[in-house]
Design a protein around this motif. Structure first.
Motif, PDB file in Angstrom:
ATOM      1  N   SER A  15       0.827  -1.207   0.000  1.00 20.20           N
ATOM      2  CA  SER A  15       0.000   0.000   0.000  1.00 20.20           C
ATOM      3  C   SER A  15       0.860   1.255   0.000  1.00 20.20           C
ATOM      4  CB  SER A  15      -0.929  -0.002   1.217  1.00 20.20           C
ATOM      5  OG  SER A  15      -1.837  -1.079   1.166  1.00 20.20           O
TER       6      SER A  15
ATOM      7  N   ILE B 215       2.276   1.754  -3.434  1.00 22.31           N
ATOM      8  CA  ILE B 215       1.258   2.292  -4.344  1.00 22.31           C
ATOM      9  C   ILE B 215       1.154   3.803  -4.167  1.00 22.31           C
ATOM     10  CG2 ILE B 215      -1.218   2.358  -4.839  1.00 22.31           C
ATOM     11  CD1 ILE B 215      -1.301  -0.643  -4.151  1.00 22.31           C
ATOM     12  N   ASP B 216       1.109   4.250  -2.904  1.00 22.76           N
ATOM     13  CA  ASP B 216       1.002   5.686  -2.653  1.00 22.76           C
ATOM     14  C   ASP B 216       2.224   6.438  -3.166  1.00 22.76           C
ATOM     15  OD1 ASP B 216      -1.544   6.068  -1.467  1.00 22.76           O
ATOM     16  OD2 ASP B 216      -0.822   5.160   0.380  1.00 22.76           O
TER      17      ASP B 216
ATOM     18  N   LEU C 238       1.732   6.686  -6.912  1.00 20.74           N
ATOM     19  CA  LEU C 238       0.669   7.649  -7.200  1.00 20.74           C
ATOM     20  C   LEU C 238       1.150   9.081  -7.000  1.00 20.74           C
ATOM     21  CD1 LEU C 238      -2.405   5.893  -5.510  1.00 20.74           C
ATOM     22  CD2 LEU C 238      -2.036   6.179  -7.957  1.00 20.74           C
TER      23      LEU C 238
ATOM     24  N   VAL D 258      -2.156   3.690 -10.831  1.00 23.75           N
ATOM     25  CA  VAL D 258      -1.975   2.288 -10.443  1.00 23.75           C
ATOM     26  C   VAL D 258      -3.337   1.607 -10.446  1.00 23.75           C
ATOM     27  CG1 VAL D 258      -1.200   0.692  -8.656  1.00 23.75           C
ATOM     28  CG2 VAL D 258       0.035   2.849  -9.021  1.00 23.75           C
TER      29      VAL D 258
ATOM     30  N   THR E 114      -5.795  -1.595  -1.940  1.00 22.33           N
ATOM     31  CA  THR E 114      -6.135  -0.355  -1.255  1.00 22.33           C
ATOM     32  C   THR E 114      -4.876   0.422  -0.921  1.00 22.33           C
ATOM     33  OG1 THR E 114      -6.101  -1.460   0.912  1.00 22.33           O
ATOM     34  CG2 THR E 114      -8.214  -1.344  -0.229  1.00 22.33           C
TER      35      THR E 114
ATOM     36  N   VAL F 256      -6.835   4.007  -6.178  1.00 30.79           N
ATOM     37  CA  VAL F 256      -6.318   2.838  -6.894  1.00 30.79           C
ATOM     38  C   VAL F 256      -7.437   2.279  -7.762  1.00 30.79           C
ATOM     39  CG1 VAL F 256      -5.134   0.625  -6.699  1.00 30.79           C
ATOM     40  CG2 VAL F 256      -4.881   2.339  -4.899  1.00 30.79           C
TER      41      VAL F 256
ATOM     42  N   ALA G 228      -9.906   7.151 -10.033  1.00 33.03           N
ATOM     43  CA  ALA G 228      -9.444   5.825 -10.446  1.00 33.03           C
ATOM     44  C   ALA G 228     -10.364   5.233 -11.511  1.00 33.03           C
ATOM     45  CB  ALA G 228      -9.401   4.897  -9.232  1.00 33.03           C
TER      46      ALA G 228
END
Length: 343
Positions: A138, A141-142, A145, A151, A159, A164, A328
């Motif tokens: 997670s 991913i952040d 982003l 993503v 999440t 996402v 998203a």
């Protein structure tokens, strides 16, 4: 002697004027890209002698997309087939040129997945990945982003604090559909075994939730056994299946909602299954196709693999074009259902 197609022949086949074909050949940037694409398709269809020049004109005008896709182990047939579908979809894509980066991960530990995600996020303009739910992933991913790189969770939702996207099935509905099959096909009610791969993959957790939801509503005469985790391993899945039969020899069915299905099928072929035993598994590939034919597997619920690849690439491109403030991209696909009668 067969006459070579001429420029007027090509213009007629493409539904454009002769002057438009000449401009595609000699001054491609003066013609709209969709028209160039149409002339190229017609040139290929009729075997036009100047195909190379037209291909160069069309390619030069195409937008370049650089999506990254991160999949699980290549040795697993489903992901090997999915990777091939992605490569086909990228090659056949007409709305721009796709420079696809496709990677498989043998080591699925969260730190390795997070590291490769960050690498793709720095070298691609959008990323889709299959991954388990974990704080390290997670955070990665952040981080991606925050660089402005979209993503998407592929197959299983993911999440993070940021937005996402997701491309895959409605897993809750998949679970309820599997339960419906047991309810309607089993000759008599009884115990049903459940095998999951790893509940950190949220799609598998949702599969089981949907499965239990259906039986709470309709199937009070069935007993759902506690799920066994296969950890996505064929060997572990085989052991879990053998242990289920040893402890519950009168099971009326088995739901395989996660990885390791080849091990399950091996164990089912050797088990003394009660008459009318029902088994429902996941994905259509060589092993499950054979199992449907020989009756080891009653039904398979499957991703539409070619559409999954195409829709994922389309969502990645749309995310890139829309920018980080557009929200998203979420695409829910219809799933396929297979039995011995429709493969």
């Amino acid at each position: 002697m067969v006459k070579r197609p001429t420029i007027p022949d090509l213009a007629e086949a493409a539904g454009v004027s002769v002057s438009t074909v000449n401009r595609v050949i000699n001054k491609g940037d003066s013609v709209r890209q969709p028209t160039r694409e149409r002339v190229l398709r017609a040139a290929r269809d009729i075997g036009f002698y100047g195909l190379g020049t037209i291909e160069h004109s069309v390619t030069a005008g195409r937008e370049i997309h650089r999506p990254g896709v991160l999949l699980l182990q290549e040795r697993r047939p489903f992901y090997r087939d999915l990777g091939a579908a992605f490569r086909r979809a990228a090659a056949e894509h007409l709305d721009g040129r796709i420079d696809l980066t496709l990677e498989y991960l043998d080591d699925l530990s969260p730190d390795v997945v997070a590291s490769r995600l960050k690498y793709l996020g720095s070298n691609c303009d959008s990323v889709a990945l299959v991954a388990a739910e974990h704080p390290l992933i997670s955070d990665a991913i952040d981080a991606v982003l925050s660089q402005g790189t979209p993503v998407l969770g592929l197959i299983t939702p993911l999440t993070a604090r940021g937005n996402v996207g997701f491309v895959g099935l409605d897993s809750f509905k998949v679970g309820r559909t599997a339960a419906w099959a047991f309810d309607k096909i089993c000759h008599q009610q009884g115990e049903i075994g459940i095998l999951v791969g790893n509940t950190r993959y949220r799609n598998q957790d949702l599969n089981e939730s949907g499965f239990r939801s259906y039986f709470r509503e309709f199937g009070s005469g069935f007993t759902l056994l506690e799920p066994r985790a296969t950890f996505e391993s064929a060997n572990v899945a085989r052991e879990m299946t053998e242990d289920l039969f040893a402890k519950h020899p009168d099971m009326c069915g088995l739901f395989i909602s996660g990885g390791g299905i080849t091990g399950v099928l091996s164990a089912l072929r050797e088990a003394r299954r009660p008459p009318g035993f029902v088994s429902v598994g996941y994905e259509l590939m060589d092993a499950t196709r054979i199992a449907l034919f020989d009756g080891t597997l009653t039904m398979a619920i499957s991703h539409p693999i070619e559409d999954l690849a195409r829709q994922t690439l389309a969502a990645l491109i749309k995310s890139k074009r829309s920018g980080p403030d557009a929200g998203a991209q979420n695409v829910t696909l219809d799933f396929d259902i297979y039995t011995s009668e429709n493969i």
